[in-house]
Write a protein that holds these residues in place. Structure first.
Motif, mmCIF file in Angstrom:
data_model
loop_
_atom_site.group_PDB
_atom_site.id
_atom_site.type_symbol
_atom_site.label_atom_id
_atom_site.label_comp_id
_atom_site.label_asym_id
_atom_site.label_seq_id
_atom_site.Cartn_x
_atom_site.Cartn_y
_atom_site.Cartn_z
ATOM 1 N N LEU A 1 2.453 10.811 -0.162
ATOM 2 C CA LEU A 1 3.868 10.438 -0.110
ATOM 3 C C LEU A 1 4.299 10.098 1.312
ATOM 4 O O LEU A 1 4.875 9.023 1.563
ATOM 5 C CB LEU A 1 4.721 11.581 -0.658
ATOM 6 N N ILE A 2 4.013 11.002 2.246
ATOM 7 C CA ILE A 2 4.435 10.794 3.636
ATOM 8 C C ILE A 2 3.693 9.605 4.251
ATOM 9 O O ILE A 2 4.290 8.776 4.953
ATOM 10 C CB ILE A 2 4.207 12.074 4.463
ATOM 11 N N GLY A 3 2.395 9.511 3.957
ATOM 12 C CA GLY A 3 1.628 8.369 4.438
ATOM 13 C C GLY A 3 2.138 7.064 3.862
ATOM 14 O O GLY A 3 2.179 6.033 4.548
ATOM 15 N N GLY A 4 2.557 7.106 2.588
ATOM 16 C CA GLY A 4 3.099 5.918 1.945
ATOM 17 C C GLY A 4 4.399 5.467 2.592
ATOM 18 O O GLY A 4 4.609 4.268 2.823
ATOM 19 N N ILE A 5 5.261 6.425 2.898
ATOM 20 C CA ILE A 5 6.540 6.082 3.543
ATOM 21 C C ILE A 5 6.289 5.467 4.921
ATOM 22 O O ILE A 5 6.911 4.469 5.291
ATOM 23 C CB ILE A 5 7.439 7.328 3.655
ATOM 24 N N PHE A 6 5.357 6.063 5.681
ATOM 25 C CA PHE A 6 5.045 5.524 7.004
ATOM 26 C C PHE A 6 4.440 4.128 6.888
ATOM 27 O O PHE A 6 4.761 3.221 7.675
ATOM 28 C CB PHE A 6 4.076 6.448 7.738
ATOM 29 N N SER A 7 3.581 3.921 5.882
ATOM 30 C CA SER A 7 2.977 2.610 5.668
ATOM 31 C C SER A 7 4.044 1.573 5.331
ATOM 32 O O SER A 7 3.965 0.416 5.773
ATOM 33 C CB SER A 7 1.937 2.686 4.542
ATOM 34 N N ILE A 8 5.043 1.964 4.561
ATOM 35 C CA ILE A 8 6.149 1.057 4.233
ATOM 36 C C ILE A 8 6.887 0.656 5.504
ATOM 37 O O ILE A 8 7.217 -0.523 5.709
ATOM 38 C CB ILE A 8 7.113 1.709 3.229
ATOM 39 N N ALA A 9 7.148 1.627 6.386
ATOM 40 C CA ALA A 9 7.848 1.344 7.638
ATOM 41 C C ALA A 9 7.051 0.370 8.504
ATOM 42 O O ALA A 9 7.603 -0.567 9.086
ATOM 43 C CB ALA A 9 8.115 2.640 8.398
ATOM 44 N N PHE B 1 0.845 -1.199 0.000
ATOM 45 C CA PHE B 1 0.000 0.000 0.000
ATOM 46 C C PHE B 1 0.879 1.248 0.000
ATOM 47 O O PHE B 1 0.634 2.202 -0.758
ATOM 48 C CB PHE B 1 -0.919 0.006 1.218
ATOM 49 N N GLY B 2 1.919 1.234 0.840
ATOM 50 C CA GLY B 2 2.821 2.384 0.892
ATOM 51 C C GLY B 2 3.549 2.606 -0.422
ATOM 52 O O GLY B 2 3.673 3.753 -0.889
ATOM 53 N N ILE B 3 4.027 1.529 -1.020
ATOM 54 C CA ILE B 3 4.692 1.638 -2.330
ATOM 55 C C ILE B 3 3.740 2.234 -3.354
ATOM 56 O O ILE B 3 4.107 3.126 -4.137
ATOM 57 C CB ILE B 3 5.188 0.259 -2.783
ATOM 58 N N SER B 4 2.496 1.748 -3.356
ATOM 59 C CA SER B 4 1.502 2.220 -4.327
ATOM 60 C C SER B 4 1.186 3.694 -4.115
ATOM 61 O O SER B 4 1.035 4.456 -5.079
ATOM 62 C CB SER B 4 0.223 1.384 -4.215
ATOM 63 N N MET B 5 1.078 4.127 -2.854
ATOM 64 C CA MET B 5 0.803 5.540 -2.566
ATOM 65 C C MET B 5 1.945 6.424 -3.059
ATOM 66 O O MET B 5 1.723 7.507 -3.602
ATOM 67 C CB MET B 5 0.582 5.742 -1.062
ATOM 68 N N MET B 6 3.178 5.965 -2.870
ATOM 69 C CA MET B 6 4.321 6.752 -3.348
ATOM 70 C C MET B 6 4.309 6.864 -4.870
ATOM 71 O O MET B 6 4.596 7.925 -5.427
ATOM 72 C CB MET B 6 5.627 6.111 -2.882
ATOM 73 N N ILE B 7 3.964 5.777 -5.541
ATOM 74 C CA ILE B 7 3.892 5.804 -7.006
ATOM 75 C C ILE B 7 2.795 6.757 -7.464
ATOM 76 O O ILE B 7 2.996 7.584 -8.368
ATOM 77 C CB ILE B 7 3.648 4.389 -7.554
ATOM 78 N N LEU B 8 1.613 6.675 -6.830
ATOM 79 C CA LEU B 8 0.472 7.498 -7.238
ATOM 80 C C LEU B 8 0.676 8.969 -6.884
ATOM 81 O O LEU B 8 0.147 9.852 -7.560
ATOM 82 C CB LEU B 8 -0.804 6.973 -6.582
#
Length: 209
Positions: free
Chosen positions: A111-119, A20-27
């Motif tokens: 972007l920030i939410g995606g990075i946090f989701s990745i973590a 989900f985090g990767i996808s948010m960063m891409i989008l």
């Protein structure tokens, strides 16, 4: 048996948060991680989905790692890359198809939410030692063959992939630099409470590092 199911749950939940985090960063289109940028540009230039390239590149890395380490290919790692590729395609192709966000503030939030989701995802995923991502195994192979530190090996490979993705027009940008700077500290911050939670529900003793 119960603990095994719990750990499997951590593994799946971790991969869901991670993808989900990767996808948010891409989008968000403000810069993806180096490997993700590579998958995106390959999908754009050669066809297939981003998730398909996660699997294809991951399969190639399994074979490369086997050759470099002179070991039997880690076929179990294919389970992880299949799931990562599948989940990314579910997020991008089914749940958020053709999502385009024009305003900068929502994109920064993504972007920030995606990075946090990745973590969070990595912190959950690491609770299981099952089927390590072949990217991590490539880092270990580079470390073993060169004698350089794991930090150097990880950084060198990430920069090399980032340069390749940039040359071919991948989504390298502010987000790429941001994730490189803060993902490590974020994982460190989230990993300990997630581990405590796992130990509590599995009735294990927490090993202090």
């Amino acid at each position: 048996m119960k603990n095994g199911l719990i750990i499997s749950g951590f593994y799946i939940i971790g991969l869901l948060f991670l993808t989900f985090g990767i996808s948010m960063m891409i989008l968000a289109n403000l810069g993806a991680g180096p490997w993700d940028a590579l998958y995106v540009v390959m999908a754009d230039e050669l066809g297939l989905t981003v998730g398909s390239w996660v699997f294809i590149v991951g399969l190639l890395l399994i074979l490369i790692n086997s050759f470099l380490l002179k070991k039997t290919p880690d076929y179990l790692a294919s389970i992880t890359i299949v799931l990562i590729g599948l989940f990314i395609d579910v997020w991008l192709e089914i749940i958020f198809p053709n999502l385009v966000v024009a305003l900068l503030i929502p994109r920064l939030i993504m972007l920030i939410g995606g990075i946090f989701s990745i973590a969070v995802g990595v912190s959950f995923y690491l609770q299981s030692e099952f089927a390590r991502n072949p990217i991590d195994n490539l880092m270990m192979a580079f470390h073993k063959l060169t004698g350089r530190s794991l930090a150097f090996s990880k950084t060198f490979l990430e920069v090399m992939v980032m340069v390749i993705a940039f040359i071919f027009g991948g989504p390298i940008g502010f987000g790429t630099i941001l994730v490189a700077l803060i993902i490590g500290p974020l994982i460190q911050m989230v990993y300990k409470p997630v581990t405590k939670f796992r130990c509590r529900i599995c009735h294990e003793n927490l090993v202090q590092n």
